[in-house]
Scaffold this active site. Structure first.
Site, PDB file in Angstrom:
ATOM      1  N   HIS A 129     -16.964  70.781 -52.220  1.00  0.00           N
ATOM      2  CA  HIS A 129     -16.693  69.779 -53.249  1.00  0.00           C
ATOM      3  C   HIS A 129     -16.249  70.399 -54.568  1.00  0.00           C
ATOM      4  CE1 HIS A 129     -19.508  66.717 -51.048  1.00  0.00           C
ATOM      5  NE2 HIS A 129     -18.423  66.995 -50.388  1.00  0.00           N
ATOM      6  N   PHE A 375     -23.893  70.376 -46.924  1.00  0.00           N
ATOM      7  CA  PHE A 375     -23.466  71.590 -47.616  1.00  0.00           C
ATOM      8  C   PHE A 375     -22.387  71.347 -48.670  1.00  0.00           C
ATOM      9  CE2 PHE A 375     -24.135  72.619 -42.990  1.00  0.00           C
ATOM     10  CZ  PHE A 375     -25.506  72.865 -43.121  1.00  0.00           C
ATOM     11  N   CYS A 376     -22.425  70.200 -49.329  1.00  0.00           N
ATOM     12  CA  CYS A 376     -21.400  69.859 -50.335  1.00  0.00           C
ATOM     13  C   CYS A 376     -19.998  70.043 -49.774  1.00  0.00           C
ATOM     14  CB  CYS A 376     -21.591  70.692 -51.598  1.00  0.00           C
ATOM     15  SG  CYS A 376     -23.065  70.235 -52.534  1.00  0.00           S
ATOM     16  N   ALA A 377     -19.858  69.705 -48.504  1.00  0.00           N
ATOM     17  CA  ALA A 377     -18.553  69.720 -47.834  1.00  0.00           C
ATOM     18  C   ALA A 377     -18.547  68.569 -46.838  1.00  0.00           C
ATOM     19  CB  ALA A 377     -18.326  71.060 -47.134  1.00  0.00           C
TER      20      ALA A 377
END
Length: 459
Positions: A129, A375-377
């Protein structure tokens, strides 16, 4: 028996000393164990060398750039020499700038604020992100996840060839995935970008701690990374690369340090002349210790020798992948396939387990720290899991109860400070949890799976 073959290759080094290597943590089943930090992709432990360097400097701490006192001048020299060290570490070109920021996220938001008017941005949905989201004021084209490195290059070339109107453009790409650890074809993507008149920024947050990064050799326009993933303390980052867009943009922050002169006008306003150097985007009192710690980490990794660090990490990667392959219930996530080169970042799911529950059991029963979630993805993990966009799951706050299916995965990550024993304990724990189940009951509390302290161990 060790999962590792006795190393006779002198190119493989020993683990580098890190803070916290002897910290013990309590187990819910009783007793204590040395903590196994296997969450390097989120934040790597600080190198002991870095901590010692910072401690040696701390008594001489002083404000930088404008102080006349000895400590101020010493700190200024240290701050600016750190900039030179980072430039050398990254293989910067003669006219590149090194700007110190708070993190990779901050670096990429800085660059986003410096984009020229009507700039088009091209970014793969596979990005973290930090590099997926900063481009809010630009026209953004999100590219589908490729399944091979060659497909990544082809996808980018098609998108760039079809852009209209032709004007400034920027490609943002990761060097190593924070989910799969796979290396991306950065040099080939840079060549494709430049062939179509675009520039490229490399998110090296996961690449720089594990692999050499050379701006000139890769032919990228900018590189961004964070200190806390490069074995330095929190709160520092770097944006390095071409100076023209940065020099022409309004300062990222307005304030002291960014301004060269400020004068009152007769109409009551002020005229400001901004710096054209890196100082233009470094307003305010800088994080001198954070900057110095990054430089110290760069020196430590260089002196240890990246070839030997990479060789040992690949030994760990091979051991983890081989160990997980022995458990049929484990599915390792990958974009490019088993043969793709990768750094020490591996994500997986376990059949019959909620990933948050599995990660909680690794921590509570084995003293192993991993990460679970998206995982901020989010787009990447959803793609890898073949999920519907509306499936339950969010970064850092799984909603499902233990035993219930949820959209999240488990990530194990390691690096220069990881001892063999941590990998061996992790693989043993995975096999035991899958074959025997958890020894304790768990519940969801504030969005996290935690041991139920009110229940006895299962028998």
């Amino acid at each position: 028996m060790s999962v590792f073959t006795a190393a006779t290759d002198r190119s493989i080094c020993a683990p580098l000393p890190v803070l916290g290597k002897d910290v013990t943590v309590p187990l819910v089943t009783g007793g204590e164990v040395t903590y196994a930090a296997l969450d390097y992709a989120a934040s790597a432990p600080a190198l002991q060398r870095v901590w010692d360097d910072v401690a040696a400097y701390a008594p001489y701490y002083g404000s930088v750039h404008r102080g006349a006192g000895y400590l101020s001048q010493l700190s200024t020299d240290l701050f600016e020499s750190s900039r030179v060290t980072v430039a050398e570490f990254l293989g910067c070109r003669a006219d590149d700038q090194v700007i110190f920021t708070r993190s990779t996220t901050d670096s990429l938001n800085l660059l986003a604020a410096a984009l020229p008017a009507d700039c088009q941005v091209f970014v793969f949905e596979t990005e973290h992100h930090a590099s997926l989201l900063p481009w809010r004021d630009a026209r953004v084209t999100y590219l589908n996840a490729p399944r091979t490195p060659a497909q990544a290059v082809e996808t980018l070339e098609r998108a760039l060839a079809g852009r209209d109107p032709y004007g400034p453009a920027l490609v943002c790409v990761t060097g190593a995935s924070n989910v799969t650890g796979e290396l991306w074809p950065v040099k080939e993507l840079a060549a494709a970008a430049h062939a179509h008149g675009a520039r490229i920024v490399l998110d090296a947050a996961q690449l720089a701690p594990h692999h050499p990064v050379d701006i000139a050799e890769l032919d990228v326009d900018w590189v961004a990374f964070s200190g806390h993933k490069l074995y330095a303390p929190f709160g520092s980052g770097v944006l390095a690369g071409r100076s023209d867009w940065l020099r022409d943009a309004e300062p990222y922050l307005a304030g002291g340090g960014a301004s060269r002169t400020v004068a009152r006008r007769t109409d009551g306003g002020v005229d400001v002349e901004w710096h054209t150097t890196a100082a233009r985007h470094e307003a305010g009192s800088p994080n001198v210790i954070g900057v110095y710690s990054i430089a110290s980490a760069c020196k430590a990794l260089t002196e240890a020798g990246f070839d030997s660090l990479v060789a040992r990490e690949q030994q760990l990667v091979t051991a983890v992948r081989a160990g997980l392959a022995e458990v049929p219930e484990v599915k390792v996530l990958s974009l490019f396939g088993d043969d793709a080169p990768r750094v020490g970042v591996i994500s997986f799911v376990v059949e019959g387990w909620n990933s948050s529950h599995f990660a909680a059991a690794l921590s509570a029963e084995y003293g192993i720290g991993v990460r679970d979630g998206l995982f901020c993805a989010h787009p990447l993990v959803r793609t890898l899991l073949g999920s519907d966009p509306q499936d339950i799951g969010e970064c850092g706050a799984p909603e499902a109860e233990p035993g219930q299916k949820s959209l999240n995965a488990i990530r194990v990550s390691f690096g220069a400070g990881t001892p063999d024993e941590h990998i061996e304990r992790f693989l043993k724990a995975v096999k035991e949890l899958v074959s025997e189940g958890a020894q304790w009951k768990y519940r969801t509390e504030d969005g996290r799976c935690v041991p139920d302290r009110g229940t006895a161990a299962q028998v």
